[in-house]
Design a protein around this motif. Structure first.
Motif, mmCIF file in Angstrom:
data_model
loop_
_atom_site.group_PDB
_atom_site.id
_atom_site.type_symbol
_atom_site.label_atom_id
_atom_site.label_comp_id
_atom_site.label_asym_id
_atom_site.label_seq_id
_atom_site.Cartn_x
_atom_site.Cartn_y
_atom_site.Cartn_z
ATOM 1 N N ARG A 122 0.807 -1.221 0.000
ATOM 2 C CA ARG A 122 0.000 0.000 0.000
ATOM 3 C C ARG A 122 0.837 1.265 0.000
ATOM 4 N N ARG A 123 1.992 1.243 0.701
ATOM 5 C CA ARG A 123 2.674 2.501 0.995
ATOM 6 C C ARG A 123 4.107 2.589 0.513
ATOM 7 N N GLY A 124 4.777 1.474 0.218
ATOM 8 C CA GLY A 124 6.185 1.546 -0.116
ATOM 9 C C GLY A 124 7.059 1.476 1.121
ATOM 10 N N GLY A 125 8.376 1.403 0.924
ATOM 11 C CA GLY A 125 9.280 1.066 2.004
ATOM 12 C C GLY A 125 9.799 2.189 2.871
ATOM 13 N N ASP A 126 9.762 3.449 2.384
ATOM 14 C CA ASP A 126 10.465 4.515 3.102
ATOM 15 C C ASP A 126 10.016 4.674 4.546
ATOM 16 N N THR B 88 -1.199 -0.744 -4.612
ATOM 17 C CA THR B 88 -1.039 0.682 -4.890
ATOM 18 C C THR B 88 0.404 1.029 -5.226
ATOM 19 N N ARG B 89 1.319 0.488 -4.465
ATOM 20 C CA ARG B 89 2.719 0.785 -4.701
ATOM 21 C C ARG B 89 3.144 0.380 -6.112
ATOM 22 N N ASN B 90 2.709 -0.809 -6.536
ATOM 23 C CA ASN B 90 3.112 -1.267 -7.859
ATOM 24 C C ASN B 90 2.425 -0.486 -8.983
ATOM 25 N N LEU B 91 1.239 0.041 -8.730
ATOM 26 C CA LEU B 91 0.622 0.916 -9.720
ATOM 27 C C LEU B 91 1.543 2.094 -10.021
ATOM 28 N N ALA B 92 2.093 2.680 -8.959
ATOM 29 C CA ALA B 92 3.021 3.796 -9.144
ATOM 30 C C ALA B 92 4.316 3.330 -9.786
ATOM 31 N N ASP C 212 1.369 10.773 -3.005
ATOM 32 C CA ASP C 212 0.944 11.157 -1.658
ATOM 33 C C ASP C 212 0.580 9.934 -0.830
ATOM 34 N N ARG C 213 0.377 8.795 -1.481
ATOM 35 C CA ARG C 213 0.030 7.557 -0.775
ATOM 36 C C ARG C 213 1.186 6.566 -0.732
#
Length: 481
Positions: free
Chosen positions: A189-193, A392-396, A427-428
């Motif tokens: 959903r959010r990525g690793g940072d 969501t992350r992979n969409l980006a 933003d997500r």
């Protein structure tokens, strides 16, 4: 400085014989390369062993020493049992020293790669396994078990505590496995940072459980080792995704060491898969190929064509980085053939992200690395079209890859439109690698916008979002662990 009360290791000194400490250290490094390990051994390390300051070697050194002296045990080499050494910092009232991530990575066992050139100016000499030295800062097993929930105060996170007899049972192992799943869902959903630092806490807890008591049954022990290894890979991936490549290398290496000690082929294949991925992103394509090949060997008996497909794609990515178009094409062909065999009971849980969209994305990255931008863009479009909105992350990520390939292929307007779609998601999704990819696309468009309104709009918006992020190597992206 030698610890107070250290007992010299005379047995190890006898094994050195007439060789100098430096000569013996060189022999240790040669033996490590023979079995695919990397250890930063020098005369100082040998001196610390012989003085008794290092009472038990880390897992990488253990394998090397036992390879050098077949039939010998650690006790025969003058070392103490690992369980008698662990936790001494907590017992003495002082926390163990914590090396920096690059120092820890220097001794981490890692995927086979081309023999490294020894760096005599910077060696480290860890006494115990890497993750314990990096993460174990003291504390009780009860606190560790409670910490297996990701986020929130320990008391409410998982509600798990160890029983008084210090046995590890089903509930503790369940907590480790649940932490792995929780991290993966949040990453999707959010990525690793924003997750990496949080995820260190359950990782500490998992290795604390391994260290603090015997399990009741072999099956529980196997699950605990597998869970801790998978957690190390998940945390390594968060480091990888947020640009902390040395941290990621250390985590993946410890997962590989855990897999080998436990005889877990599935965990070993996963560790090699991520090691290959990291090596490609870090600009070490030959290591990426060798790690992927090692992963394929580990995975052959697991009954998962999809896992073999993913590992073949990791190999293809490494071969693309070497400029080996023929080898890359062949590896992609093997991957597609394996993928088309469909899902199987042996498919590991962590591969939920590996669907047709990911296959297309990984192939796109191969052609991108080989400079075939138009072909890369064709596969990139398919990846974007096929991707499940749940990730969501992979969409980006997929759109960022496509934007870069379109820009390099001269499809300026389409690249800008795709770039806007990525910015809509930032933003997500917090991922340094995705921001780096977008920055790379923007740099290409800077020189090609030529008054194209869509491109100018994208570049203005990107700059307004603080878009000066460093770009990762070409093609440095893909689905997670």
């Amino acid at each position: 400085m030698v610890s107070t009360g250290a007992v010299p290791n005379l047995a190890f000194r006898r094994l050195r014989g007439q060789r100098s400490a430096g000569e013996f250290a060189a022999a240790v490094r040669r033996a490590a390369r023979e079995i695919g390990e990397q250890v930063a051994c020098d005369a100082r390390y040998i001196g610390r062993v012989e003085s008794g300051e290092i009472r038990c070697p880390n897992y990488a050194y253990e394998r090397v020493f036992l390879h050098m002296f077949p039939g010998a045990s650690l006790a025969d080499l003058g070392f103490s049992a690992r369980e008698s050494v662990r936790g001494r910092g907590a017992r003495s009232g002082s926390a163990p020293s914590v090396p920096s991530a690059p120092e820890a990575a220097a001794e981490a066992p890692s995927a086979p790669s081309a023999p490294p050139v020894p760096d005599e100016s910077h060696h480290t000499d860890e006494e115990s396994d890497v993750l314990r030295r990096v993460f174990m800062m003291g504390g009780t097993a009860t606190v560790a078990a409670a910490s297996l929930g990701l986020g929130g105060p320990p008391a409410s996170a998982a509600g798990v505590s160890l029983p008084a007899q210090r046995r590890v049972g089903e509930s503790e192992v369940d907590a480790v496995e649940q932490a792995v799943r929780r991290i993966r869902v949040l990453d999707d959903r959010r990525g690793g940072d924003g997750l990496y630092r949080q995820a260190a806490r359950p990782l500490r807890a998992a290795y604390e459980l391994l260290d603090t008591g015997a399990t009741t049954r072999r099956a529980v022990s196997d699950r605990l080792h597998a869970g801790a290894g998978e957690l190390a890979i998940s945390v390594g991936w968060l480091a990888h995704d947020s640009g902390r490549f040395e941290d990621a290398r250390s985590h993946y290496a410890e997962a590989l060491a855990t897999a080998r000690l436990a005889g877990d082929a599935g965990l070993e294949a996963h560790a090699f898969c991520n090691t290959s991925f990291l090596a490609r992103d870090a600009g070490r394509p030959r290591e990426a190929v060798r790690a992927a090949e090692a992963g394929q060997r580990a995975a052959r008996a697991l009954g998962s064509p999809r896992l073999l497909a993913l590992l073949a794609l990791r190999e293809a990515g490494g071969r693309a980085g070497l400029g080996d178009r023929t080898g890359c094409d062949r590896a992609i062909g093997r991957a597609r053939a394996a993928f088309e065999r469909g899902t199987a009971a042996g498919d590991p849980e962590w591969m939920s992200f590996f669907r047709e969209a990911e296959l297309e994305l990984l192939e796109a990255q191969c052609w991108s690395a080989l400079g075939d931008w138009s072909r890369a863009a064709r596969h990139g479009r398919r990846a974007v079209t096929l991707q499940d909105a749940h990730f969501t992350r992979n969409l980006a990520l997929y759109r960022a890859q496509l934007a870069g390939d379109l820009a390099r292929a001269g499809r300026v307007e389409e690249a800008a439109t795709t770039g806007h779609q990525v910015l809509d998601l930032l933003d997500r999704v917090r991922s340094s690698r995705i921001r780096g990819m977008v920055a790379g696309a923007a740099r290409v468009l800077e020189g090609r916008a030529g008054g194209v309104s869509g491109a100018e709009s994208f570049l203005t918006r990107h700059r307004g979002l603080g878009g000066a992020h460093p770009a990762l190597p070409e093609g440095a992206s893909s689905g997670r662990s």
